[in-house]
Scaffold this active site. Structure first.
Site, mmCIF file in Angstrom:
data_model
loop_
_atom_site.group_PDB
_atom_site.id
_atom_site.type_symbol
_atom_site.label_atom_id
_atom_site.label_comp_id
_atom_site.label_asym_id
_atom_site.label_seq_id
_atom_site.Cartn_x
_atom_site.Cartn_y
_atom_site.Cartn_z
ATOM 1 N N SER A 195 -7.585 -0.359 6.910
ATOM 2 C CA SER A 195 -7.401 0.032 5.529
ATOM 3 C C SER A 195 -8.722 -0.067 4.533
ATOM 4 C CB SER A 195 -6.437 -1.180 4.780
ATOM 5 O OG SER A 195 -6.922 -2.429 5.086
ATOM 6 N N LYS A 206 -1.985 -7.043 -1.873
ATOM 7 C CA LYS A 206 -3.424 -6.371 -2.333
ATOM 8 C C LYS A 206 -3.466 -6.438 -3.708
ATOM 9 C CE LYS A 206 -4.088 -4.022 1.866
ATOM 10 N NZ LYS A 206 -4.428 -2.693 2.762
#
Length: 821
Positions: A718, A761
């Site tokens: 990611s 996140k």
């Protein structure tokens, strides 16, 4: 040469003072020849055939049978029979030697006469020989087809003067021999009469040595000793050793027999006692303990096959001595069987509205979990026979996974039991130990069911992602049966060894991450993710639960402490940075303790904690929004990462220097993250002209990519877009915005692929003061999980290609993309 072996041939050495069966032919010959003490009067020749034997030393006056199987040995016997029947019998030094030479045998042996010879069906010869005289080999005159040697006979030294020392040695030898024979359980009368008739020390030593078990080397030493008294002393020394061994062996046999006799006696007496009680009409079930155990078996409600096993073990217990170790094992086993809740169940609370109100009172939000519990109870209300679900709560620490299990049990009116799996490595912790092991006991699954007292508790398996494995087994594999509704209706614990129904039990597992849980185990569970909380959610949870609990735990009254939402917001932002609530509760607890001290010192005022006075209680802030750099230097980009503790801001730093095109990656990066860095460099090289870079930059400059917090391992795809933007920033010497964070995987073609942990996140970005978050377009579906207050305060932008990101992250760039609110 002879093939004589101990396993093939009983000899006189073991017949009189040994423990083997007596060879009748030999014993009669020994008694007859030893009693008359007559030597063969024929003159012994100077040359005769040689016969080597493996494991015995032949003495004077000794009569014993030998089995002869080797070719040389057979021919030597035949040559002796054809002549005057004399043989020189010498012992091999190494009995494993198949074809010994003259150097492989002792030089001193015994001249023997063949008394009888018998051919066996297998081709071997059985010969009966009598020792006549000691002799030494002078020379070898022939080696083939059999050994022929020239000998020198060793004359016996006559010891006619029997003094006190000689008499003592002879008497000791006779008494010790008699004692050994008695300890062996043999009749010593005939043999003792033979020994008493021998009055010459040398002959007595030879007679006893020929019938005494001893090592071959020691027997050979006695044979080579000419002095009669010295020979008798050597024999007495061996007799003392043999008496000690025989006494110890007799003691062992006597002890074992006494134990057997006692057990037989106890069994007989118990049977008589049963018969007496039967005649008197008393209860045949035994004493009060047996009666209680029998009643417990009848009342336990066991299934048919389990009850049959329990009754079988109970009958075994009745026939055992009550104090025996086996009886204790069986008694403990039966107690476990009778104490398990085979039929006991808790009655579920099926009023759906009431259950919902209890769940809402115990926990804020967590709508997915609450809906799943209400759905389960609704179906159970309509179908009482349904099996219990297997749920797995996955989320960062401190979000309330464990306490949620207790709340579920309370709302459903079920018993709650918890088992921590963290660090478990022994499969027996799940399945139990076999009853054959000392100290064995059932596994912790059965222990938890027994502790709960019902067969349908809420059973929490905490930290299932932290199960290990080693040489003792793999506990996660043992859990496959426990957590499968199609199998756990007949779960078999190794200790119980009978099936137990776990299908009514509601299993709830907790984990921080799913990566370490085996796929087969994941497949058996219904995964429910519990992400971290937003700031607003933390404030509401603190106001409803944390503050009242800490006030009570610290002995205060609600009127003495006041913390408003602004104060809590300051504590959350500047003193905690977490996905859960543990640190927030610690900080609130710290404030309450300081207030409690003042109250204990005599203060009676109320304490109002304001944002401006928090530092008086908690000290200087630990996290400041100003920590974020006002202006990022070229080569630095902000990314978003997802860990077991929730979301985090990831700083990526890239620098270039003159060189030869080497790429350095540091910061404890995993293989996947290193590959993302290499993919970013390859994409930059392929688009160099469009970006405005020198196409040959990779040949003239070294590139170093570093992710700070180098002591922390990092991996995952990611960070691909973050690595790409940091690399472009360093190569173009352009700074990036300090309020923009990004996440997404990149390909060599520049596509941005979706990633996981979006909510975590975004929570981390909001906590760090980020204003804009760039996400892969395929993660748009995850936006519905993001709380509305976050979407109002953050600008969420989606991209499909790396080229779309560069204009959004440059410090001087204007925002042109529409934010998804």
């Amino acid at each position: 040469m002879s093939d004589h072996r101990k396993t093939d041939q009983p000899n006189a050495q073991k017949t009189l003072l040994g423990e083997n069966q007596i060879d009748e032919e030999v014993i009669q010959a020994v008694i007859k020849d030893g009693s008359d003490q007559q030597e063969t009067q024929q003159e012994i020749p100077d040359q005769m055939p040689l016969l080597a034997v493996r494991d015995i030393v032949v003495f004077n006056y000794m009569i014993l049978p030998l089995f002869v199987g080797r070719d040389k040995s057979i021919k030597a016997v035949e040559a002796a029979l054809n002549d005057k029947r004399y043989l020189l019998i010498n012992t091999q030094k190494d009995e494993k030697k198949e074809d010994p030479g003259i150097d492989d045998i002792y030089q001193v042996g015994t001249v023997a006469m063949i008394m009888r010879m018998l051919k066996m069906p297998d081709g071997r010869l059985k010969v009966l020989v009598q020792g006549l005289s000691r002799a030494r080999i002078k020379s070898v005159t022939q080696e083939e087809p059999y050994g022929l040697v020239e000998i020198e006979t060793i004359q016996e030294i006559e010891h006619t003067d029997i003094d006190a020392d000689a008499e003592a040695q002879m008497r000791t030898a006779r008494e010790q021999s008699e004692k050994i024979i008695s300890l062996r359980g043999m009749d010593p009368s005939e043999i003792v009469s033979v020994l008493n008739s021998v009055e010459e020390p040398g002959r007595l030593a030879d007679l006893i040595a020929s019938n005494l078990r001893m090592p071959t080397a020691m027997a050979q030493a006695i044979l080579e000793c000419r002095e009669p008294m010295e020979r008798l002393k050597l024999v007495n020394k061996q007799l003392l050793k043999e008496v000690e061994v025989a006494s110890l062996q007799s003691k062992i046999q006597s002890t074992a027999k006494e134990g057997m006799d006692k057990a037989q006696k106890d069994f007989f007496l118990r049977e008589q006692l049963k018969a007496i009680k039967s005649e008197l009409g008393e209860d045949e079930e035994g004493d009060e303990e047996f009666e209680e155990l029998h009643k417990a078996i009848q009342k336990a409600g066991m299934p048919k096959e389990v009850k049959k096993e329990a009754q079988k073990q109970f009958k075994r217990l009745e026939n055992m001595h009550p104090d025996s170790s086996e009886a204790n094992v069986v008694r403990t086993y039966l107690e476990w069987l009778t104490e398990l809740p085979w039929k006991k169940t808790s009655k579920d609370r099926l009023e759906i509205q009431k259950v919902e109100s209890i769940l809402n009172a115990d926990h804020y939000d967590l709508q997915k979990v609450k809906e799943r519990i209400l759905e389960y109870l609704s179906v159970r209300k309509l179908n009482p026979k349904m099996k219990g679900p297997i749920l797995c709560f996955v989320g960062p620490p401190g979000v309330g996974k464990t306490s949620l299990g207790q709340s579920i049990a309370r709302s459903m009116n079920r018993k709650f039991t918890r088992m921590s799996l963290g660090g478990m490595r022994d499969e027996a912790e799940i399945r139990g130990h076999r009853r054959t092991y000392i100290g064995s006991m059932p596994g912790r699954i059965i222990q938890g069911i027994k502790e709960a007292g019902t067969k349908n508790p809420v059973f929490m398996l905490d930290e299932i992602d932290k199960v290990g494995s080693d040489f003792r087994g793999d506990p996660s594999s043992a859990l496959l049966e426990v957590l499968d509704p199609e199998q756990n209706h007949s779960f078999t614990d190794h200790y119980l060894n009978v099936p137990f129904d776990l299908s009514k039990t509601m299993f709830i597992c907790t984990a921080n991450i799913l990566d370490t849980i085996p796929p087969a185990l994941q497949d058996r569970m219904e995964i429910i993710r519990i992400p971290g909380y937003t700031e607003q959610e933390k404030i509401k949870i603190a106001e409803r639960y944390i503050i009242p609990r800490q006030i009570k735990d610290n002995g205060l009254n609600p009127e003495q402490v006041y913390l408003n939402s602004k104060t809590l917001s300051k504590i959350i932002r500047e003193y905690t940075r977490e996905a859960g609530l543990r640190n927030l509760e610690r900080e609130v607890g710290s404030i309450c303790r300081k207030i409690a001290r003042k109250v204990a010192e005599g203060s009676d005022k109320s304490f109002r904690i304001l944002p401006s006075t928090v530092h008086k209680y908690l000290g200087s802030p630990r996290f400041l929004e100003e920590e974020r750099e006002k202006n990022l230097t070229p080569g630095v980009a902000l990314g978003l990462a997802w860990t077991a503790a929730g979301g985090e801001i990831l700083h990526v730093e890239v620098t270039t220097m003159p060189g030869k095109g080497k790429l350095h990656l540091t910061g404890q990066l995993g293989e996947v993250m290193k590959e993302s860095g290499q993919a970013a460099l390859s994409y930059a090289r392929s688009r160099a002209k469009k970006i405005g870079l020198d196409p040959d930059f990779a040949d003239t400059r070294d590139i170093h990519i570093h992710v700070p917090a180098g002591a922390t391992p990092k991996d995952g795809p990611s960070a691909g877009v973050t690595l790409m933007m940091a690399l472009l920033s360093a190569l173009t010497n352009q700074s990036l915005r300090n309020d923009v964070a990004m996440t997404g995987e990149i390909t060599l073609r520049g596509r941005v692929l979706p990633v996981g942990g979006i909510k975590e996140k975004i929570l981390a970005a909001a906590t760090a003061g980020i204003k804009t978050v760039i996400l892969p377009a395929q993660n748009y579906k995850d936006f519905k999980e993001i709380p509305s207050e976050l979407r109002r305060n953050l600008k969420l932008k989606t991209v499909e290609h790396v080229d779309e990101i560069w204009p959004l992250v440059r410090a001087e760039a204007e925002e042109k993309e529409k934010a998804f609110q």
